[in-house]
Design an enzyme around this catalytic site. Structure first.
Site, mmCIF file in Angstrom:
data_model
loop_
_atom_site.group_PDB
_atom_site.id
_atom_site.type_symbol
_atom_site.label_atom_id
_atom_site.label_comp_id
_atom_site.label_asym_id
_atom_site.label_seq_id
_atom_site.Cartn_x
_atom_site.Cartn_y
_atom_site.Cartn_z
ATOM 1 N N GLU A 39 0.660 -1.171 -0.025
ATOM 2 C CA GLU A 39 0.022 -0.081 0.188
ATOM 3 C C GLU A 39 0.909 1.354 -0.001
ATOM 4 O O GLU A 39 2.094 1.372 -0.065
ATOM 5 C CB GLU A 39 -0.894 0.015 1.197
ATOM 6 C CG GLU A 39 -2.186 -0.334 0.819
ATOM 7 C CD GLU A 39 -3.023 0.979 0.321
ATOM 8 O OE1 GLU A 39 -2.484 1.698 -0.002
ATOM 9 O OE2 GLU A 39 -4.238 0.900 0.353
ATOM 10 N N ARG A 127 -6.867 2.748 13.103
ATOM 11 C CA ARG A 127 -5.637 2.887 12.737
ATOM 12 C C ARG A 127 -5.550 3.822 11.683
ATOM 13 O O ARG A 127 -6.754 4.078 10.828
ATOM 14 C CB ARG A 127 -4.831 1.765 12.504
ATOM 15 C CG ARG A 127 -5.584 0.999 11.050
ATOM 16 C CD ARG A 127 -4.313 0.028 10.580
ATOM 17 N NE ARG A 127 -5.035 -0.817 9.266
ATOM 18 C CZ ARG A 127 -4.993 -0.590 8.112
ATOM 19 N NH1 ARG A 127 -4.601 0.564 7.720
ATOM 20 N NH2 ARG A 127 -5.462 -1.314 7.208
ATOM 21 N N ASN A 129 -4.946 5.023 7.811
ATOM 22 C CA ASN A 129 -5.002 4.461 6.408
ATOM 23 C C ASN A 129 -4.099 5.374 5.502
ATOM 24 O O ASN A 129 -3.047 5.879 5.882
ATOM 25 C CB ASN A 129 -6.216 4.206 6.027
ATOM 26 C CG ASN A 129 -6.476 2.943 5.043
ATOM 27 O OD1 ASN A 129 -5.642 2.027 5.016
ATOM 28 N ND2 ASN A 129 -7.177 3.386 4.042
ATOM 29 N N GLU A 147 -10.336 -3.809 11.287
ATOM 30 C CA GLU A 147 -10.753 -4.613 10.245
ATOM 31 C C GLU A 147 -10.350 -5.905 10.551
ATOM 32 O O GLU A 147 -9.265 -6.413 10.748
ATOM 33 C CB GLU A 147 -10.196 -4.364 8.780
ATOM 34 C CG GLU A 147 -10.933 -4.927 7.572
ATOM 35 C CD GLU A 147 -10.124 -4.446 6.346
ATOM 36 O OE1 GLU A 147 -9.098 -3.923 6.514
ATOM 37 O OE2 GLU A 147 -10.919 -4.466 5.151
ATOM 38 N N ASN A 181 -9.659 7.195 2.353
ATOM 39 C CA ASN A 181 -8.511 6.538 1.281
ATOM 40 C C ASN A 181 -8.664 7.623 0.137
ATOM 41 O O ASN A 181 -9.227 8.904 0.357
ATOM 42 C CB ASN A 181 -9.314 5.431 0.577
ATOM 43 C CG ASN A 181 -8.454 4.151 0.901
ATOM 44 O OD1 ASN A 181 -7.308 4.212 0.935
ATOM 45 N ND2 ASN A 181 -9.113 2.917 1.081
ATOM 46 N N ASP A 234 -10.112 2.405 -3.825
ATOM 47 C CA ASP A 234 -9.008 2.303 -2.801
ATOM 48 C C ASP A 234 -8.030 3.468 -3.063
ATOM 49 O O ASP A 234 -8.564 4.619 -2.985
ATOM 50 C CB ASP A 234 -8.440 1.057 -2.885
ATOM 51 C CG ASP A 234 -7.763 0.900 -1.468
ATOM 52 O OD1 ASP A 234 -7.192 1.956 -0.837
ATOM 53 O OD2 ASP A 234 -7.425 -0.326 -0.973
#
Ligand code: NAG
Ligand code: NAG
Ligand code: NAG
Length: 333
Positions: A39, A127, A129, A147, A181, A234
């Site tokens: 990511e 948390r 992202n 998640e 996101n 995303d």
């Protein structure tokens, strides 16, 4: 000069392409071996490096464009994003719910690290992202609820804005969100694009660069209304023509959309179902780097998608990106 193995592949592709058509079509190349959950790709043109993370292992990695080597360091926690600083060899990282400044040259030398702030104490299992720096060096970085296999704890995400003066008490900008996101600014720097993945929508805001304020939310693209694509939007980036490039998690593709018309312009298949993010890079900023994940795949799916978790490059897209902005929050750590 920078010699890259991709050049060889590209020449191969060119030969094939010339047999079929007069224009080159996009090529998709696997650059790295798979990791668990790649990511947060970001190109640092000063170093010729693509930085990215492996969220759950706490690894921060770099890919050397010139020779294909990767380097990595390890942190204690979940690390979702890496943002190069204006200061040389300084990176901002998300670690669980903390924003961390860390000295690393991206290749060998690791220096000091410091936790700058920990956010969202009311949601201890949430948390950080995705996040990015804006043109003035402020950091826009959001959170998501915990998640697991049964989904994400809803409405525990918040998009925060960190500045030089407020970073110990960052400003919540959008709340609640489910999975923060996307994030992109247009070329004129008067629009901000954002994604809350489970909504399956890409939204735009008017953007005041001086104040760093967003207003006037509008939906510019809704995956729910599309026949031929699946998954959730995303990570996202933008090109020099102000079209958006969006990774489709569980959609096995990267899409190009025009936020002015809401039109889907292009779909590029990736040999991994969980496509997590995209970033422009390379010496000419015309390579679209793509991160993917194998984290949520079962044994059978892993067999069918052996490259899931790799970094890919898409070439010959007929456009390019703009340099990413560097964060400017602290001078020394
Ligand atoms: C991040 O969270 C994990 C799991 O709760 C914990 O083990 C780790 O110590 C945390 N890291 C930091 C830097 O707080
Ligand atoms: C997933 O997380 C939620 C909330 O943290 C918890 O209630 C649930 O039991 C977890 N489910 C599994 C399968 O771990
Ligand atoms: C988050 O997800 C829940 C459950 O799917 C939904 O009810 C809620 O509206 C979502 N929140 C946002 C901000 O979209």
């Amino acid at each position: 000069m920078c010699e890259n193995i991709m050049l060889v592949f590209t020449l191969f592709m060119l030969n094939f392409t010339l047999l079929w058509a007069h224009t080159r079509s996009p090529g998709v190349f696997q650059l790295t071996p798979p990791i668990d959950h790649a990511e947060g790709p970001v190109w640092d043109g000063r170093k010729g490096l693509l930085f990215y993370v492996d969220i759950h292992s706490g690894h921060v990695l770099s890919y050397e464009y010139c020779n294909g080597k990767t380097h990595s360091i390890s942190l204690y926690g979940e690390v979702s994003v890496v943002i190069p600083a204006k200061t040389e060899n300084l990176l901002y990282l998300s670690l669980n719910r903390s924003l961390v400044a860390l000295q690393w040259d991206g290749r060998t030398t690791v220096g000091k690290q410091k936790i700058l702030v920990t956010v969202s104490p009311q949601y201890p299992s949430s948390r950080f992202n995705d996040g990015k720096a804006d043109k003035r060096g402020r950091i826009w970085l959001g959170t998501m609820g915990h998640e697991n296999s049964s989904g994400v704890v809803p409405d525990e995400g918040i998009l925060y804005k960190f500045t030089k003066t407020n970073y110990q008490n960052p400003l919540p900008v959008i709340a609640p969100v489910n999975i923060s996101n996307g994030l992109a600014w247009n070329k004129k720097n008067d629009k901000f694009f954002y994604i809350d993945t489970p909504t399956r929508k890409v939204v735009s805001y008017d953007y005041d660069d001086l104040k760093g304020e967003i207003t006037n939310k509008k939906v510019v693209f809704d995956v729910n209304n599309q026949m031929h694509i699946t998954g959730g939007p995303d990570g996202m980036t933008i090109d020099e023509d102000d079209n958006l490039w969006v990774a489709l998690y569980n959609g096995g593709a990267v899409i190009k959309i025009d936020p002015r018309t809401g039109k889907l312009l292009q779909v590029i298949g990736i040999p991994a179902q969980a496509v997590t993010s995209v970033a422009w890079g390379g010496p000419k900023l015309d390579i679209l780097f793509v991160t993917t994940s194998r984290f949520a795949l079962n044994a059978e799916q892993r067999k069918q998608q052996p490259a899931a978790g790799a970094i890919f490059a898409i070439t010959d897209l007929g456009t390019r990106g703009l340099p990413s902005f560097e964060a400017d929050i602290v001078d020394i750590i």
